[in-house]
Enzyme design. Structure first.
Site, PDB file in Angstrom:
ATOM      1  N   LYS A  26       0.403  -4.733   5.423  1.00  0.00           N
ATOM      2  CA  LYS A  26      -0.054  -5.574   6.530  1.00  0.00           C
ATOM      3  C   LYS A  26       0.733  -6.886   6.541  1.00  0.00           C
ATOM      4  O   LYS A  26       1.232  -7.301   7.590  1.00  0.00           O
ATOM      5  CB  LYS A  26      -1.551  -5.842   6.360  1.00  0.00           C
ATOM      6  CG  LYS A  26      -2.239  -6.256   7.639  1.00  0.00           C
ATOM      7  CD  LYS A  26      -3.735  -6.497   7.406  1.00  0.00           C
ATOM      8  CE  LYS A  26      -4.486  -5.184   7.257  1.00  0.00           C
ATOM      9  NZ  LYS A  26      -5.862  -5.399   6.760  1.00  0.00           N
ATOM     10  N   ARG A  96      -7.830 -11.060   5.051  1.00  0.00           N
ATOM     11  CA  ARG A  96      -7.638  -9.615   5.178  1.00  0.00           C
ATOM     12  C   ARG A  96      -6.946  -9.065   3.940  1.00  0.00           C
ATOM     13  O   ARG A  96      -5.991  -9.638   3.450  1.00  0.00           O
ATOM     14  CB  ARG A  96      -6.756  -9.327   6.399  1.00  0.00           C
ATOM     15  CG  ARG A  96      -7.074 -10.193   7.574  1.00  0.00           C
ATOM     16  CD  ARG A  96      -6.033 -10.098   8.690  1.00  0.00           C
ATOM     17  NE  ARG A  96      -5.946  -8.780   9.279  1.00  0.00           N
ATOM     18  CZ  ARG A  96      -5.052  -8.459  10.212  1.00  0.00           C
ATOM     19  NH1 ARG A  96      -4.155  -9.346  10.617  1.00  0.00           N
ATOM     20  NH2 ARG A  96      -5.041  -7.242  10.706  1.00  0.00           N
ATOM     21  N   GLY A 105     -11.523   1.597   1.474  1.00  0.00           N
ATOM     22  CA  GLY A 105     -12.124   1.276   0.187  1.00  0.00           C
ATOM     23  C   GLY A 105     -11.829  -0.157  -0.187  1.00  0.00           C
ATOM     24  O   GLY A 105     -12.490  -0.735  -1.040  1.00  0.00           O
ATOM     25  N   MET A 107     -11.505  -4.305   0.613  1.00  0.00           N
ATOM     26  CA  MET A 107     -12.467  -5.225   1.219  1.00  0.00           C
ATOM     27  C   MET A 107     -12.310  -5.260   2.737  1.00  0.00           C
ATOM     28  O   MET A 107     -11.204  -5.290   3.261  1.00  0.00           O
ATOM     29  CB  MET A 107     -12.263  -6.636   0.678  1.00  0.00           C
ATOM     30  CG  MET A 107     -13.379  -7.574   1.107  1.00  0.00           C
ATOM     31  SD  MET A 107     -12.981  -9.302   0.830  1.00  0.00           S
ATOM     32  CE  MET A 107     -12.079  -9.658   2.332  1.00  0.00           C
ATOM     33  N   HIS A 468     -13.386   6.245  11.985  1.00  0.00           N
ATOM     34  CA  HIS A 468     -13.057   6.534  10.585  1.00  0.00           C
ATOM     35  C   HIS A 468     -12.861   8.033  10.370  1.00  0.00           C
ATOM     36  O   HIS A 468     -11.862   8.472   9.793  1.00  0.00           O
ATOM     37  CB  HIS A 468     -14.186   5.998   9.697  1.00  0.00           C
ATOM     38  CG  HIS A 468     -13.965   6.278   8.239  1.00  0.00           C
ATOM     39  ND1 HIS A 468     -14.492   7.386   7.602  1.00  0.00           N
ATOM     40  CD2 HIS A 468     -13.249   5.623   7.301  1.00  0.00           C
ATOM     41  CE1 HIS A 468     -14.126   7.381   6.341  1.00  0.00           C
ATOM     42  NE2 HIS A 468     -13.369   6.323   6.125  1.00  0.00           N
ATOM     43  N   SER A 777      15.418  32.741 -14.392  1.00  0.00           N
ATOM     44  CA  SER A 777      14.413  32.264 -13.452  1.00  0.00           C
ATOM     45  C   SER A 777      13.355  31.548 -14.278  1.00  0.00           C
ATOM     46  O   SER A 777      12.766  32.144 -15.184  1.00  0.00           O
ATOM     47  CB  SER A 777      13.807  33.438 -12.686  1.00  0.00           C
ATOM     48  OG  SER A 777      12.783  32.971 -11.850  1.00  0.00           O
ATOM     49  N   CYS A 844      10.356  30.077 -10.298  1.00  0.00           N
ATOM     50  CA  CYS A 844       9.446  30.968  -9.576  1.00  0.00           C
ATOM     51  C   CYS A 844       7.980  30.725  -9.905  1.00  0.00           C
ATOM     52  O   CYS A 844       7.134  31.541  -9.585  1.00  0.00           O
ATOM     53  CB  CYS A 844       9.805  32.427  -9.845  1.00  0.00           C
ATOM     54  SG  CYS A 844       9.562  32.903 -11.560  1.00  0.00           S
ATOM     55  N   TYR A 864      17.995  28.040  -6.494  1.00  0.00           N
ATOM     56  CA  TYR A 864      16.936  28.329  -5.529  1.00  0.00           C
ATOM     57  C   TYR A 864      15.562  28.028  -6.107  1.00  0.00           C
ATOM     58  O   TYR A 864      15.392  27.900  -7.325  1.00  0.00           O
ATOM     59  CB  TYR A 864      16.996  29.791  -5.058  1.00  0.00           C
ATOM     60  CG  TYR A 864      16.623  30.795  -6.133  1.00  0.00           C
ATOM     61  CD1 TYR A 864      15.282  31.147  -6.341  1.00  0.00           C
ATOM     62  CD2 TYR A 864      17.591  31.381  -6.932  1.00  0.00           C
ATOM     63  CE1 TYR A 864      14.931  32.050  -7.331  1.00  0.00           C
ATOM     64  CE2 TYR A 864      17.256  32.282  -7.922  1.00  0.00           C
ATOM     65  CZ  TYR A 864      15.918  32.613  -8.117  1.00  0.00           C
ATOM     66  OH  TYR A 864      15.571  33.491  -9.101  1.00  0.00           O
TER      67      TYR A 864
HETATM   68  P1  ADP Z   1      -8.254  -3.190   8.446  1.00  0.00           P
HETATM   69  O1  ADP Z   1      -7.280  -3.189   7.335  1.00  0.00           O
HETATM   70  O2  ADP Z   1      -9.531  -2.562   8.132  1.00  0.00           O
HETATM   71  O3  ADP Z   1      -7.628  -2.692   9.719  1.00  0.00           O
HETATM   72  P2  ADP Z   1      -7.819  -5.841   9.393  1.00  0.00           P
HETATM   73  O4  ADP Z   1      -7.432  -6.860   8.404  1.00  0.00           O
HETATM   74  O5  ADP Z   1      -6.761  -5.305  10.250  1.00  0.00           O
HETATM   75  O6  ADP Z   1      -8.639  -4.715   8.689  1.00  0.00           O
HETATM   76  O7  ADP Z   1      -8.906  -6.522  10.309  1.00  0.00           O
HETATM   77  C1  ADP Z   1      -9.695  -5.788  11.164  1.00  0.00           C
HETATM   78  C2  ADP Z   1      -9.752  -6.431  12.503  1.00  0.00           C
HETATM   79  O8  ADP Z   1     -10.152  -7.786  12.405  1.00  0.00           O
HETATM   80  C3  ADP Z   1      -8.429  -6.512  13.217  1.00  0.00           C
HETATM   81  O9  ADP Z   1      -8.128  -5.310  13.852  1.00  0.00           O
HETATM   82  C4  ADP Z   1      -8.681  -7.584  14.219  1.00  0.00           C
HETATM   83  O10 ADP Z   1      -9.350  -7.070  15.339  1.00  0.00           O
HETATM   84  C5  ADP Z   1      -9.601  -8.510  13.468  1.00  0.00           C
HETATM   85  N1  ADP Z   1      -8.835  -9.631  12.981  1.00  0.00           N
HETATM   86  C6  ADP Z   1      -8.197  -9.768  11.812  1.00  0.00           C
HETATM   87  N2  ADP Z   1      -7.566 -10.946  11.740  1.00  0.00           N
HETATM   88  C7  ADP Z   1      -7.802 -11.588  12.902  1.00  0.00           C
HETATM   89  C8  ADP Z   1      -7.408 -12.838  13.454  1.00  0.00           C
HETATM   90  N3  ADP Z   1      -6.607 -13.676  12.794  1.00  0.00           N
HETATM   91  N4  ADP Z   1      -7.838 -13.145  14.681  1.00  0.00           N
HETATM   92  C9  ADP Z   1      -8.627 -12.302  15.353  1.00  0.00           C
HETATM   93  N5  ADP Z   1      -9.029 -11.117  14.913  1.00  0.00           N
HETATM   94  C10 ADP Z   1      -8.623 -10.753  13.695  1.00  0.00           C
HETATM   95 MG    MG Z   2      -6.337  -3.381  10.740  1.00  0.00          MG
END
Ligand code: ADP
Ligand code: MG
Ligand code: MG
Length: 888
Positions: A26, A96, A105, A107, A468, A777, A844, A864
């Site tokens: 991310k 995030r 899983g 946070m 999900h 083999s 094999c 192979y």
């Molecule tokens: P996940 O890894 O579960 O996708 P994210 O970190 O992407 O979690 O966060 C989930 C959602 O939270 C994002 O899709 C977005 O909609 C919202 N979000 C995260 N950061 C911001 C931010 N800076 N401003 C507005 N919304 C946010």
């Molecule tokens: Mg996300």
């Protein structure tokens, strides 16, 4: 000084896409999007190295982390023009998690962090929108309390429901600013009651609390289970992203959404996504309100009446559509994106390579080659070999009768049948019991992963194509029907009902993840189509690979499947399977019971024509391709009856006394049959068996050649050789029979003699064994057993605990143990080649179809791999990827 914090925003970033190891997926992609000028709210990433440090130092942070975070936060404040904790003009942030690969899983994201009683009032005043400010604050208290402080979110939802009832509001958005303020008082009281302390008002305390929670979540049970299932090393750690908030909940010119740059189900080049007006964060995927489609086409395709973003916010939609093209051009791959619209302005919050069905992966790869985005070799690397499994397996028979009882969304393709279970635990337990199960849930969450894994298919009543259940099922290759809203699930009663029909736990149902249909009972299936884009990809793979791919096959059916899937020969034909069928077993038993060689020869005379007929059929199917025939391998007692009540009937059949049969069975009994009188040991004590088999092979080969002109190349393989002499003697027998047959028929059969390498001694003595062997083999099932001194049939009981405790990383019977077994293979290959340059080398065992083991075979330069017929395309693709990888 270590750099622990990397900033992004304002059109530039300190990180970039290829830094995902350090910044997490991310963080790396937020940096990359900033660098290419996409609108990303500014922020910073705390690196995965901090996570590592944290766990190596009793959950302490590096000393200079605080200063680095302060500096990064100040940069964000400068860009946004607001200050963290400033009551008059507060900066709010999201916190995030983000590992190298996206990981359920971990946070959950905390939004609106930095709000407290004062800054909430300030935000209300500054925005002139108290409803928005208090909506954000109540969301924050709930999220933070739940995610960081571990207060059950139901408690908050309960309060929210009470408030809605009191005020007559139906939707959350109908609550007034005052209602929300009242609710916040309740929320704070709730936190105090639960925790014996107040909700933290200090924004810095909030920030550090959230950062600590992200790192802690790396070790939660959920995360650990997921890592194990997906073989993600614990050392990787997670990064933390802190990012300025943008708001999708400031009114009707605001929105939040998720999208794929192409359809993740079919792969079609169509923008595909969902959004909600006046909403925040995960509202879209949480199923609180029904999400709306991005495009008019998408809306029409699903028969939705809710307006598309394309209609509601045409300008922002156009921007988003441009972003879609920019991203694909930049990443050369389909992206999964998250965005928010604040008062008509678009912000990008995430991008990553989108998960897709195998079908979609193939179509996207082919389309991208045609669009000039990637080349053919790149296309070959875009498909996960294992994932081909999804499309190589049967689909619903179009002509079969279907008792359709309901319909949901076609969330992940493929057809599956199973008995209904309602909890992940139940599904897992029943699956362990050998049942095929269907997991039926109102919706799924990361806690259900193990049940989804155990199930043949997944059916949910809530949630869209990006829910999900849908995303995880696609990733796992499980068929899934989601959002089947007509189904009424009663968890307590363990039933679901639909259209007046009640289905109980344990009843069979079938789902079709391609159409969304739900059917009663078990519906028959048909084989998949292997032309079109699939054939193109396989063609490109064949061009790229060096390793040949053969199949392990002995029945005509298996051989045909293997050829359909592109096998270039048979790498292992086990002849003992042919001994069990029909009335042959009687002749085989006669041979075993024979008192002397003459008796055995008489019985073998009866087996010869049957065995020859088998080979004729097999050689005909293989049309001149090489066929490796392994001579009799198992210990003889496997052919004798086991159950006491069988003895009588069989004795009668054979015309011998029950006593004699029992006596012979007892005589043949071995303490360790796997290490006993089998393979070439048996052949060396009863050479007439070898003689008969060789004759059957050669006569069949000549027959086929005379009939069809396709002379098979026979590779006669002697099993379980450990000593050169064992092979030398058998080879003499085989050569003699070949000469005899040649003299009788006037044609010399085309054959070579070789051996399996399945004992450590054979690997070590490969240099001398190669004097007798035209090919090796590697029988890696037995070689793994004998190298580890570990019985494949008994190891399952404790291998799991070995993996859990980190003694073994993988099950060595599934993934080749490169260190030990692999070294033996290398030694044997080297010594074999030294004696006989160009000696043909293959593998094999089960490993022949495992991509990482195939990669090893490429490394060692084997000729192979041979695997089960259904895995042939997987092996072709994996072999191609292994070759491409080495080109660098
Ligand atoms: P996940 O890894 O579960 O996708 P994210 O970190 O992407 O979690 O966060 C989930 C959602 O939270 C994002 O899709 C977005 O909609 C919202 N979000 C995260 N950061 C911001 C931010 N800076 N401003 C507005 N919304 C946010
Ligand atoms: Mg996300
Ligand atoms: Mg999430």
């Amino acid at each position: 000084m270590t750099k622990w914090v990397y900033s992004f925003g304002n059109g530039k970033a300190e990180g970039q896409a290829d830094m995902r190891n350090l910044l997490g997926g991310k963080g790396a992609n937020l940096a990359e999007m900033s660098n290419i000028g996409l609108p990303v709210p500014p922020g910073f990433t705390v690196t995965t190295e901090v996570c590592t440090f944290y766990y190596q130092n009793e959950k302490q942070y590096p000393g200079d982390l605080n200063d680095q975070m302060d500096a990064a936060l100040a940069t964000v404040e400068g860009i946004v023009g607001a200050k963290f904790g400033d009551p008059a003009n507060p900066l709010l942030v999201s916190v995030r998690s983000g590992a190298r690969v996206s990981m359920p899983g971990m946070m959950d994201t905390v939004l609106n962090l930095g709000l407290n009683d004062e800054t909430a009032a300030g935000l209300a005043a500054k925005s002139g929108d108290p409803r928005f400010a208090y909506d954000s604050y109540r969301r924050f208290i709930q999220m933070y309390s739940n995610v960081v402080l571990d207060v059950d979110h139901h408690l908050f939802e309960e309060q929210l429901e009470i408030k809605k009832e009191e005020t007559g509001a139906v939707l959350d958005t109908e609550l007034s600013a005052q209602d929300l303020q009242d609710l916040i008082v309740e929320y704070k009281r709730l936190v105090r009651d639960e925790l014996d302390h107040d909700f933290p008002q200090d924004p810095r305390e909030q920030l550090w609390g959230a950062v600590g929670a992200v790192f802690s979540s790396w070790m939660t049970h959920r995360a650990v289970v997921y890592r194990k299932l997906n073989k993600i090393p614990e050392e990787w750690g997670t990064a933390v992203n802190v990012q300025a908030m943008v708001f999708g909940n400031m009114g009707d010119d605001c929105a939040t959404g998720v999208a794929f740059t192409r359809d993740p189900s079919t792969g079609e080049n169509l923008f595909y996504g969902e959004y909600l007006v006046n909403a925040q964060g995960e509202d879209v995927v949480a199923g609180i309100r029904t999400p709306q489609h991005l495009t008019i086409a998408g809306k029409d395709a699903q028969g939705s009446k809710l307006p598309a973003m394309e209609e509601v916010m045409p300008e922002v939609f156009k921007q988003l559509d441009d972003v879609r093209l920019t991203l694909e051009k930049h990443y050369h791959d389909m992206q999964d994106i998250e965005f928010t619209v604040q008062q008509g302005t678009l912000y990008m919050l995430q991008t990553r390579n989108g998960k897709r069905t195998t079908q979609a992966a193939i179509k996207i790869a082919c389309d991208m080659v045609d669009e000039g985005l990637i080349n053919e070799e790149e296309a070959v690397t875009r498909i996960e070999p294992q994932a081909l499994d999804q499309i190589l397996h049967p689909r619903l028979d179009p002509d079969a009768e279907r008792k359709v009882i309901g319909k949901g969304l076609p969330a992940s393709p493929g057809a599956a049948s199973g008995i209904v279970t309602f909890t992940a635990d139940e599904a897992e337990a029943r699956a362990l019991n050998g049942d095929r199960v269907m997991l039926v849930r109102i919706e799924t969450s990361p806690e259900d992963i193990h049940g989804m894994h155990a199930a043949q298919g997944i059916l949910t009543t809530r949630g869209g194509m990006t829910s999900h259940a849908a995303v995880v099922a696609r990733g796992m290759g499980r068929p899934c029907v989601s959002g089947a809203g007509d189904l009424n699930v009663d968890y307590k009663g363990k039933t679901f009902s639909v259209a007046g029909i009640t289905v109980k736990e344990g009843d069979w149902i079938t789902i079709d993840g391609g159409s969304g249909q739900i059917m009663l009972g078990e519906v028959p299936t048909v084989q998949p189509e292997l032309s079109g884009d699939f054939a193109r990809i396989m063609d490109w793979a064949d061009k790229a690979r060096r390793l040949k791919v053969r199949a392990n096959a002995e029945t005509p059916d298996d051989a045909r499947t293997a050829r359909n899937f592109g096998a270039e020969g048979i790498g292992l034909c086990r002849t003992e399977h042919m001994f069990f069928e029909g009335d042959r077993i009687t002749a085989v038993r006669e041979m075993i019971l024979a008192e002397d060689e003459a008796g055995r020869r008489a019985a073998l005379e009866k087996i010869l024509p049957m065995q020859r007929a088998d080979f004729v059929e097999l050689f005909n199917i293989m049309k001149g391709l090489p066929v490796t025939v392994r001579l009799l391998d198992p210990p003889l007692h496997e052919f004798l009856p086991r159950e006491p009540n069988e003895f009588e009937a069989i004795a009668k059949d054979l015309g011998v006394s029950v006593e004699k049969l029992r006596y012979r069975a007892a005589q043949l009994h071995e303490m360790n049959p796997m290490l006993g009188h089998r393979g070439c040991r048996l052949l060396n004590t009863y050479p007439e068996i070898c003689e008969m088999q060789a004759r059957a092979i050669f006569e069949a080969a000549i027959l086929v050649r005379e009939e069809s002109g396709d002379a098979p190349h026979c590779e006669v393989m002697v099993p379980l050789v450990g000593i050169q002499k064992e092979l030398e003697l058998m080879r003499a027998v085989i050569d003699r029979v070949a000469d005899e047959v040649a003299a009788e028929k006037g044609i010399k059969p085309d054959y070579t003699v070789g051996t399996m390498i399945e004992l450590p001694r054979a690997a070590l003595r490969a240099g001398t064994i190669a004097e007798e062997a035209a090919f090796f083999s590697f029988g890696t099932n037995d070689l793994t057993q004998t190298t580890f001194g570990l019985s494949r049939d008994d190891a399952a009981g404790f291998l799991g605990s070995y993996e859990k405790r980190g003694i073994l990383k993988n099950d060595p019977f599934a993934t080749l143990d490169k260190e030990g077994v692999g070294e033996l293979i290398e030694i044997a290959a080297e010594r074999g080649r030294k004696t006989r340059p160009g000696i043909k080398l293959g593998i094999c065992g089960e490993h022949g179809g495992d991509p990482s083991s195939i990669d090893f075979c490429e490394e060692v330069g084997l000729d192979y791999v041979s695997c089960s017929p259904f895995r042939v395309p997987i092996a072709r693709l994996a072999a191609a990827q292994a070759a491409i990888r080495r080109k660098g």
